[in-house]
Design an enzyme around this catalytic site. Structure first.
Site, short mmCIF file in Angstrom:
data_model
loop_
_atom_site.label_atom_id
_atom_site.label_comp_id
_atom_site.label_asym_id
_atom_site.label_seq_id
_atom_site.Cartn_x
_atom_site.Cartn_y
_atom_site.Cartn_z
N TYR A 20 0.85 -1.18 0.10
CA TYR A 20 -0.05 -0.04 0.00
C TYR A 20 0.87 1.35 0.09
O TYR A 20 0.60 2.25 -0.53
CB TYR A 20 -0.68 -0.08 1.29
CG TYR A 20 -1.79 1.20 1.35
CD1 TYR A 20 -2.90 1.13 0.72
CD2 TYR A 20 -1.57 2.08 2.12
CE1 TYR A 20 -3.97 2.36 0.87
CE2 TYR A 20 -2.54 3.30 2.53
CZ TYR A 20 -3.59 3.14 1.64
OH TYR A 20 -4.60 4.25 1.82
N LYS A 67 0.66 4.20 -2.90
CA LYS A 67 0.22 5.52 -2.68
C LYS A 67 1.34 6.58 -3.17
O LYS A 67 1.20 7.56 -3.48
CB LYS A 67 -0.38 5.64 -1.34
CG LYS A 67 -1.43 5.03 -1.03
CD LYS A 67 -2.53 5.46 -1.91
CE LYS A 67 -3.91 5.16 -1.32
NZ LYS A 67 -5.21 5.61 -2.42
#
Length: 318
Positions: free
Chosen positions: A170, A174
């Protein structure tokens, strides 16, 4: 009259959490909205078209204009169809808000390739797909002589920019979204398009395990409710933000932060031609670092402290 009257927006992940509040707020400010949401589970599995339909219906019930789309935006052609749907339904496209995403947290030594690929695809590839088709649309319009005022607003995360353990899929996804958005800001400015990044902190299903207070509110308001993020999205989508591009904003409660990314902070220079030798680097390592730490320190604690302060400022405990 709203600040987005006559504009047309696409919101991915618009069926829940941040995306839902953004879609509702953009519509309240006058934009017609295409609400996209696959309706998948937190880990990216399954689908439920009712999520997008319900938000679109809520907008229409409030007097706005909206249609639903439940296609999978990790599919390149489906992303093109989403942009064409906006133009076909409402005659134009002005705003792209990407809020979709999934989560499969694991420590690096426990993460499977499938969990890594699913999260990177569910964020970075998805955002690329929609940005690619929207930017192509705006470039074609500009080349045809139209005056374009396009807006790309992508959702990153404090954990993606300030780094925390347990998210080696993640976090880079991002961070890469933020970098990709800044690239878009450089490439698309000449065509009348801005591109900015949000790093919001809010109570959504992706943050269910984080400390979000005890649920207490002040006059019905909670510092980390997703609706707190939506006004910044509307501002960045408006004419008032036409000169703001390539910026990264943190947002929660009544706080808006301006982020600054990677940049050189210290340097050493070799006086003679040629590269440093290993021995020279060993001898000058203290000069390079000075008082800076030798090991990486996450900045998440700084944001956490400011969030705690936001709670305390309104008499709540986090």
């Amino acid at each position: 009259m709203g600040v987005l009257d006559g504009r047309v927006a696409v919101v991915t992940g618009g069926g829940g959490g941040l995306g839902r509040e953004e879609a509702l707020f953009l519509a309240a400010e006058g934009a017609a909205v295409v609400v996209n949401d696959l309706g998948c589970a937190l880990d990216g599995t399954g689908s439920d078209p009712a999520l997008a339909r319900d938000v679109a219906a809520a907008i229409v019930e409030r007097g706005g204009r909206a249609v639903a789309n439940s296609d999978d935006m990790t599919d390149f052609d489906a992303a093109g169809g989403l942009i064409r749907q906006a133009v076909g339904e409402f005659g134009r496209l002005d705003i792209l808000v990407n809020s979709a995403g999934i989560l499969r947290d694991r420590m690096l030594f426990n993460m499977s390739p499938e969990d890594f690929d699913a999260v990177v695809t569910g964020h970075l590839r998805l955002y690329f797909n929609t940005m690619r088709h929207a930017s192509g649309h705006w470039r074609d319009r500009s080349k045809a002589g139209e005056q374009v005022s396009g807006r790309i607003i992508n959702t990153a995360s404090p954990s993606g920019l300030l780094i925390q353990a347990g998210q080696s899929n993640y976090t880079p996804a991002k961070a890469a979204i933020a970098a990709m958005t800044l690239v878009a800001s450089l490439e698309m400015q000449r065509y009348g398009v801005t591109a900015n990044v949000l790093a919001p902190t809010a109570r959504t299903r992706l943050t269910a395990g984080a400390p979000m207070g005890d649920g207490s509110t002040v006059d019905g308001w909670h510092p980390l409710e997703p609706a707190n993020v939506a006004p910044l999205v509307a501002f960045l989508a408006s004419d008032a933000a036409a000169d703001i591009t390539g910026q990264v904003f943190g947002v929660f409660a009544g706080v808006v932060q301006l982020y600054e990314g990677w940049r050189p902070v210290r340097s050493i220079r070799r006086e003679r031609p040629g590269p440093f030798s290993v021995d020279e680097l060993i001898a000058r390592r203290d000069e390079l670092f000075g008082e800076l730490p030798r090991a990486f320190i996450s900045r998440m604690g700084e944001v956490s402290g400011e969030i705690t302060g936001a709670f305390e400022a309104v008499g709540l405990s986090r």
